[in-house]
Design an enzyme around this catalytic site. Structure first.
Site, PDB file in Angstrom:
ATOM      1  CE  LYS A 240      39.545  51.001  40.248  1.00  0.00           C
ATOM      2  NZ  LYS A 240      39.065  50.314  41.477  1.00  0.00           N
TER       3      LYS A 240
ATOM      4  N   GLY B  18      37.503  41.342  47.090  1.00  0.00           N
ATOM      5  CA  GLY B  18      38.633  41.132  46.184  1.00  0.00           C
ATOM      6  C   GLY B  18      39.931  40.909  46.931  1.00  0.00           C
ATOM      7  CB  ALA B  19      40.519  39.752  50.295  1.00  0.00           C
TER       8      ALA B  19
ATOM      9  CB  VAL C  24      31.577  43.148  44.016  1.00  0.00           C
ATOM     10  CG1 VAL C  24      32.492  42.662  45.123  1.00  0.00           C
ATOM     11  CG2 VAL C  24      32.338  43.373  42.712  1.00  0.00           C
TER      12      VAL C  24
ATOM     13  CB  SER D 106      42.776  54.111  39.290  1.00  0.00           C
ATOM     14  OG  SER D 106      43.925  54.019  38.475  1.00  0.00           O
TER      15      SER D 106
ATOM     16  NE  ARG E 153      43.773  38.863  40.658  1.00  0.00           N
ATOM     17  CZ  ARG E 153      43.848  38.748  39.340  1.00  0.00           C
ATOM     18  NH1 ARG E 153      44.845  38.066  38.791  1.00  0.00           N
ATOM     19  NH2 ARG E 153      42.950  39.309  38.556  1.00  0.00           N
TER      20      ARG E 153
ATOM     21  CG  ASN F 170      40.851  45.621  46.553  1.00  0.00           C
ATOM     22  OD1 ASN F 170      41.635  46.469  46.125  1.00  0.00           O
ATOM     23  ND2 ASN F 170      40.980  44.326  46.272  1.00  0.00           N
TER      24      ASN F 170
ATOM     25  CB  ALA G  93      34.843  55.832  32.561  1.00  0.00           C
TER      26      ALA G  93
ATOM     27  CE1 TYR H 152      40.775  49.336  37.168  1.00  0.00           C
ATOM     28  CE2 TYR H 152      42.263  51.168  36.729  1.00  0.00           C
ATOM     29  CZ  TYR H 152      41.812  50.162  37.567  1.00  0.00           C
ATOM     30  OH  TYR H 152      42.402  49.985  38.799  1.00  0.00           O
TER      31      TYR H 152
END
Length: 255
Positions: free
Chosen positions: A161, A14-15, A65, A144, A17, A91, A159, A157
């Site tokens: 994380k 996830g590189a 991913v 997070s 942005r 990421n 859950a 989201y």
């Protein structure tokens, strides 16, 4: 530098942005050789061109991913290209709009779990054999604060994380004997997800994140988030594993 990462081969998923792109720039500028991933070909090409301009040796690979086989192939390709594999920054994760818990659907949960904890697990599994055989490896996952505080509207989201943090601790416990450390960073940097003015619900959630924030600002991906990640990839952190690092300017103290 004794505790640098020069010539280390590091995968950053996830590189293309935001945080991932900032981490890639920071690591590359300090001598790491990178494999960067993204699902958007245009953004991937832009990030690759930026790294070329910085003189960073790297691979740019389109990769979802959530695809376990593709992730394993990514690790193999990285090791083949650089002759080593030293670090992983897991990421990448898809994001969903703010949704009340009573309105969350199966597809919402599946998407966040597939790209979050499952995607992180596939990446950890993919690099594990190379780290084990080398007797050393560094894994940094991304959690997070909303996973701990229960951010309203962020149920799937949050859950996902927390599941990532749980997998981080399990991997740390199981793989420490191989010289592998696994730690989680919870960053506060959402510049590329700043809500538009015509979305008051998202705007309210975003504003609440920074109400009474000690530093009163979002984190900069390059200057604020990436340096702690570099530390966790280096041997300066070799006796630290299974930990969660709140790289949020003290934002967690609001809870």
């Amino acid at each position: 530098m004794e505790y640098g990462i020069r010539d280390h081969a590091v995968i950053v998923t996830g590189a293309t942005r935001g945080i991932g792109r900032g981490i890639a720039r920071h690591l590359g500028a300090r001598g790491a050789r990178l494999t960067i991933t993204g699902r958007n070909p245009k953004r991937l090409a832009e990030t690759s061109a930026e790294l070329d301009g910085l003189g960073v040796e790297h691979l740019a690979v389109e990769c979802d991913v959530a695809d376990r086989d593709a992730t394993f192939a990514l690790a193999a390709r990285t090791h083949e290209r650089f002759g080593r594999l030293d670090g992983l920054v897991a990421n990448a994760q898809t994001f969903r709009p703010v949704t009340a818990l009573e309105d969350v659907t199966s597809s919402d949960m599946d998407l966040l779990l597939d790209t979050g904890p499952k995607g992180t697990l596939w990446a950890m599994q993919a690099v594990f054999p190379y780290f084990r055989d080398a007797g050393r490896g560094r894994i940094v996952t991304m959690g997070s604060a909303v996973g701990m505080t229960g951010g309203a509207g962020y149920g799937p989201y949050s859950a996902s994380k927390e599941a990532v943090r749980s997998l981080t601790r399990t991997a740390a416990r199981e793989w420490a004997r191989h010289g592998i450390t696994v730690n989680c960073v919870c960053p506060a940097s959402a510049a590329h997800r700043r809500p538009p003015a015509d979305d008051p619900d998202r705007r309210a959630v975003f504003d609440a994140m920074y109400a009474q924030h000690p530093m009163g600002r979002d984190g900069d991906p390059d200057a604020d988030i990436a340096p702690p990640v570099l530390f966790l990839l280096s041997d300066a952190s070799r006796y630290i594993t299974g930990e969660t690092f709140m790289v949020d300017g003290g934002g967690q103290m609001r809870a």
